[in-house]
Enzyme design. Structure first.
Site, PDB file in Angstrom:
ATOM      1  N   PRO A  18      42.121-109.884  44.554  1.00  0.00           N
ATOM      2  CA  PRO A  18      42.696-108.555  44.743  1.00  0.00           C
ATOM      3  C   PRO A  18      43.175-108.292  46.163  1.00  0.00           C
ATOM      4  O   PRO A  18      42.479-108.648  47.127  1.00  0.00           O
ATOM      5  CB  PRO A  18      41.546-107.601  44.414  1.00  0.00           C
ATOM      6  CG  PRO A  18      40.580-108.401  43.634  1.00  0.00           C
ATOM      7  CD  PRO A  18      40.774-109.833  43.996  1.00  0.00           C
ATOM      8  N   ASN A  19      44.319-107.679  46.233  1.00  0.00           N
ATOM      9  CA  ASN A  19      44.932-107.191  47.479  1.00  0.00           C
ATOM     10  C   ASN A  19      45.520-108.289  48.367  1.00  0.00           C
ATOM     11  O   ASN A  19      46.153-107.978  49.375  1.00  0.00           O
ATOM     12  CB  ASN A  19      43.943-106.326  48.298  1.00  0.00           C
ATOM     13  CG  ASN A  19      43.494-105.114  47.519  1.00  0.00           C
ATOM     14  OD1 ASN A  19      44.345-104.363  47.026  1.00  0.00           O
ATOM     15  ND2 ASN A  19      42.206-104.908  47.384  1.00  0.00           N
ATOM     16  N   ARG A  26      49.127-105.380  55.205  1.00  0.00           N
ATOM     17  CA  ARG A  26      47.904-104.590  55.379  1.00  0.00           C
ATOM     18  C   ARG A  26      47.091-105.112  56.562  1.00  0.00           C
ATOM     19  O   ARG A  26      47.025-106.327  56.799  1.00  0.00           O
ATOM     20  CB  ARG A  26      47.041-104.593  54.117  1.00  0.00           C
ATOM     21  CG  ARG A  26      46.284-105.882  53.873  1.00  0.00           C
ATOM     22  CD  ARG A  26      45.127-105.704  52.905  1.00  0.00           C
ATOM     23  NE  ARG A  26      44.601-107.004  52.529  1.00  0.00           N
ATOM     24  CZ  ARG A  26      43.417-107.183  51.980  1.00  0.00           C
ATOM     25  NH1 ARG A  26      42.638-106.161  51.716  1.00  0.00           N
ATOM     26  NH2 ARG A  26      43.007-108.394  51.680  1.00  0.00           N
ATOM     27  N   TYR A  31      43.986-109.408  59.158  1.00  0.00           N
ATOM     28  CA  TYR A  31      44.433-110.474  58.263  1.00  0.00           C
ATOM     29  C   TYR A  31      45.684-111.221  58.744  1.00  0.00           C
ATOM     30  O   TYR A  31      46.120-112.169  58.106  1.00  0.00           O
ATOM     31  CB  TYR A  31      44.693-109.903  56.860  1.00  0.00           C
ATOM     32  CG  TYR A  31      43.458-109.309  56.221  1.00  0.00           C
ATOM     33  CD1 TYR A  31      42.342-110.103  55.976  1.00  0.00           C
ATOM     34  CD2 TYR A  31      43.391-107.955  55.867  1.00  0.00           C
ATOM     35  CE1 TYR A  31      41.196-109.567  55.398  1.00  0.00           C
ATOM     36  CE2 TYR A  31      42.259-107.416  55.286  1.00  0.00           C
ATOM     37  CZ  TYR A  31      41.162-108.223  55.057  1.00  0.00           C
ATOM     38  OH  TYR A  31      40.030-107.703  54.481  1.00  0.00           O
ATOM     39  N   ASN A  82      39.811-117.377  47.155  1.00  0.00           N
ATOM     40  CA  ASN A  82      39.583-116.205  47.997  1.00  0.00           C
ATOM     41  C   ASN A  82      39.532-115.036  47.040  1.00  0.00           C
ATOM     42  O   ASN A  82      40.567-114.544  46.586  1.00  0.00           O
ATOM     43  CB  ASN A  82      40.709-116.013  49.019  1.00  0.00           C
ATOM     44  CG  ASN A  82      40.443-114.813  49.919  1.00  0.00           C
ATOM     45  OD1 ASN A  82      39.517-114.035  49.670  1.00  0.00           O
ATOM     46  ND2 ASN A  82      41.255-114.658  50.957  1.00  0.00           N
ATOM     47  N   ALA A  85      37.620-108.687  47.815  1.00  0.00           N
ATOM     48  CA  ALA A  85      36.408-107.862  47.778  1.00  0.00           C
ATOM     49  C   ALA A  85      35.479-108.255  46.627  1.00  0.00           C
ATOM     50  O   ALA A  85      34.266-108.012  46.696  1.00  0.00           O
ATOM     51  CB  ALA A  85      36.787-106.386  47.673  1.00  0.00           C
ATOM     52  N   GLU A 106      35.019-121.657  48.779  1.00  0.00           N
ATOM     53  CA  GLU A 106      35.274-120.238  49.023  1.00  0.00           C
ATOM     54  C   GLU A 106      36.011-120.084  50.355  1.00  0.00           C
ATOM     55  O   GLU A 106      35.632-120.711  51.349  1.00  0.00           O
ATOM     56  CB  GLU A 106      33.927-119.503  49.077  1.00  0.00           C
ATOM     57  CG  GLU A 106      34.066-118.034  49.380  1.00  0.00           C
ATOM     58  CD  GLU A 106      32.712-117.343  49.537  1.00  0.00           C
ATOM     59  OE1 GLU A 106      31.674-117.919  49.123  1.00  0.00           O
ATOM     60  OE2 GLU A 106      32.696-116.242  50.092  1.00  0.00           O
ATOM     61  N   HIS A 108      38.077-117.320  53.115  1.00  0.00           N
ATOM     62  CA  HIS A 108      38.460-115.974  53.571  1.00  0.00           C
ATOM     63  C   HIS A 108      39.310-116.097  54.818  1.00  0.00           C
ATOM     64  O   HIS A 108      39.044-116.955  55.680  1.00  0.00           O
ATOM     65  CB  HIS A 108      37.228-115.119  53.892  1.00  0.00           C
ATOM     66  CG  HIS A 108      36.347-114.957  52.708  1.00  0.00           C
ATOM     67  ND1 HIS A 108      36.642-114.085  51.693  1.00  0.00           N
ATOM     68  CD2 HIS A 108      35.212-115.605  52.349  1.00  0.00           C
ATOM     69  CE1 HIS A 108      35.713-114.191  50.758  1.00  0.00           C
ATOM     70  NE2 HIS A 108      34.833-115.107  51.133  1.00  0.00           N
ATOM     71  N   ARG A 115      32.084-108.739  60.141  1.00  0.00           N
ATOM     72  CA  ARG A 115      32.678-107.454  59.761  1.00  0.00           C
ATOM     73  C   ARG A 115      31.606-106.497  59.218  1.00  0.00           C
ATOM     74  O   ARG A 115      30.439-106.634  59.559  1.00  0.00           O
ATOM     75  CB  ARG A 115      33.813-107.710  58.766  1.00  0.00           C
ATOM     76  CG  ARG A 115      34.925-108.587  59.385  1.00  0.00           C
ATOM     77  CD  ARG A 115      36.075-108.785  58.440  1.00  0.00           C
ATOM     78  NE  ARG A 115      36.706-107.519  58.071  1.00  0.00           N
ATOM     79  CZ  ARG A 115      37.517-107.368  57.029  1.00  0.00           C
ATOM     80  NH1 ARG A 115      37.795-108.397  56.246  1.00  0.00           N
ATOM     81  NH2 ARG A 115      38.053-106.183  56.767  1.00  0.00           N
TER      82      ARG A 115
HETATM   83  C1  DQA Z   1      38.871-111.301  52.455  1.00  0.00           C
HETATM   84  C2  DQA Z   1      37.620-110.592  52.963  1.00  0.00           C
HETATM   85  C3  DQA Z   1      37.135-109.573  51.954  1.00  0.00           C
HETATM   86  O1  DQA Z   1      35.976-108.904  52.444  1.00  0.00           O
HETATM   87  C4  DQA Z   1      38.215-108.548  51.696  1.00  0.00           C
HETATM   88  O2  DQA Z   1      37.786-107.626  50.707  1.00  0.00           O
HETATM   89  C5  DQA Z   1      39.517-109.147  51.345  1.00  0.00           C
HETATM   90  C6  DQA Z   1      39.961-110.326  52.081  1.00  0.00           C
HETATM   91  C7  DQA Z   1      39.451-112.272  53.503  1.00  0.00           C
HETATM   92  O3  DQA Z   1      40.267-113.113  53.123  1.00  0.00           O
HETATM   93  O4  DQA Z   1      39.144-112.152  54.688  1.00  0.00           O
HETATM   94  O5  DQA Z   1      40.263-108.634  50.509  1.00  0.00           O
HETATM   95  O6  DQA Z   1      38.518-112.074  51.311  1.00  0.00           O
END
Ligand code: DQA
Length: 151
Positions: A18-19, A26, A31, A82, A85, A106, A108, A115
């Site tokens: 997501p996102n 964003r 990021y 990835n 959240a 995994e 990120h 954070r």
């Molecule tokens: C993330 C870190 C997560 O906490 C966050 O919700 C994201 C991006 C990262 O790539 O740093 O959406 O996965």
């Protein structure tokens, strides 16, 4: 020169959760400014160099990600994920990963441990081979190199 037959190539599925589609617009301070297309292009270029087969998907939906993990059985050797959240609370994604038994890495972009406290926990980490975080888009390319070495 490409010396590998397609049949010998390691098959890697990259899942953006997501996102991640908002990447580049964003919270650039967290990021970075690369779009998801930019990141995917970098992953694809490295995949060609490493002679691995790549499939990439992005979804904002937990169930779709669970389905993609199930479908990876038989057509992927490693999953790079990835989960955004969902990392922090999706037991469904964790169970899907442990259920299919594929090695997962995994990833990120940000260093989740530096954070907010809710980001410090990953419910996926215990079923992953390892976690790479904090290197921006290079987290993915590092993961791809690690995936190539696995199995
Ligand atoms: C993330 C870190 C997560 O906490 C966050 O919700 C994201 C991006 C990262 O790539 O740093 O959406 O996965």
């Amino acid at each position: 020169m490409n010396t590998n037959n397609n049949a010998d190539k390691k098959r890697i599925l990259v899942i953006h959760g997501p996102n991640l589609n908002l990447q580049g617009t964003r919270q650039q301070n967290v990021y970075g400014g690369m779009t998801l297309d930019d990141i995917n292009a970098a992953i694809e270029a490295l995949a060609a160099e490493l002679e691995v087969e790549l499939r990439i998907l992005q979804s904002n939906h937990e169930g779709e990600i669970v389905d993609a993990i199930h479908e990876a059985r038989g057509c992927a050797d490693v999953v790079i994920i990835n989960a955004g959240a969902l990392t922090h609370y999706s037991y469904a994604i964790r169970d899907a990963l442990s259920g299919v038994g594929l090695p997962a890495i995994e990833v990120h972009l940000s260093n989740i441990h530096a954070r907010e406290p809710f980001r410090h926990e990953s419910v996926i980490a215990p079923v992953a081979v390892g976690q790479i975080c904090g290197f921006g888009p290079s987290s993915y390319t590092l993961a791809l190199r690690a995936a190539k070495e696995l199995v």
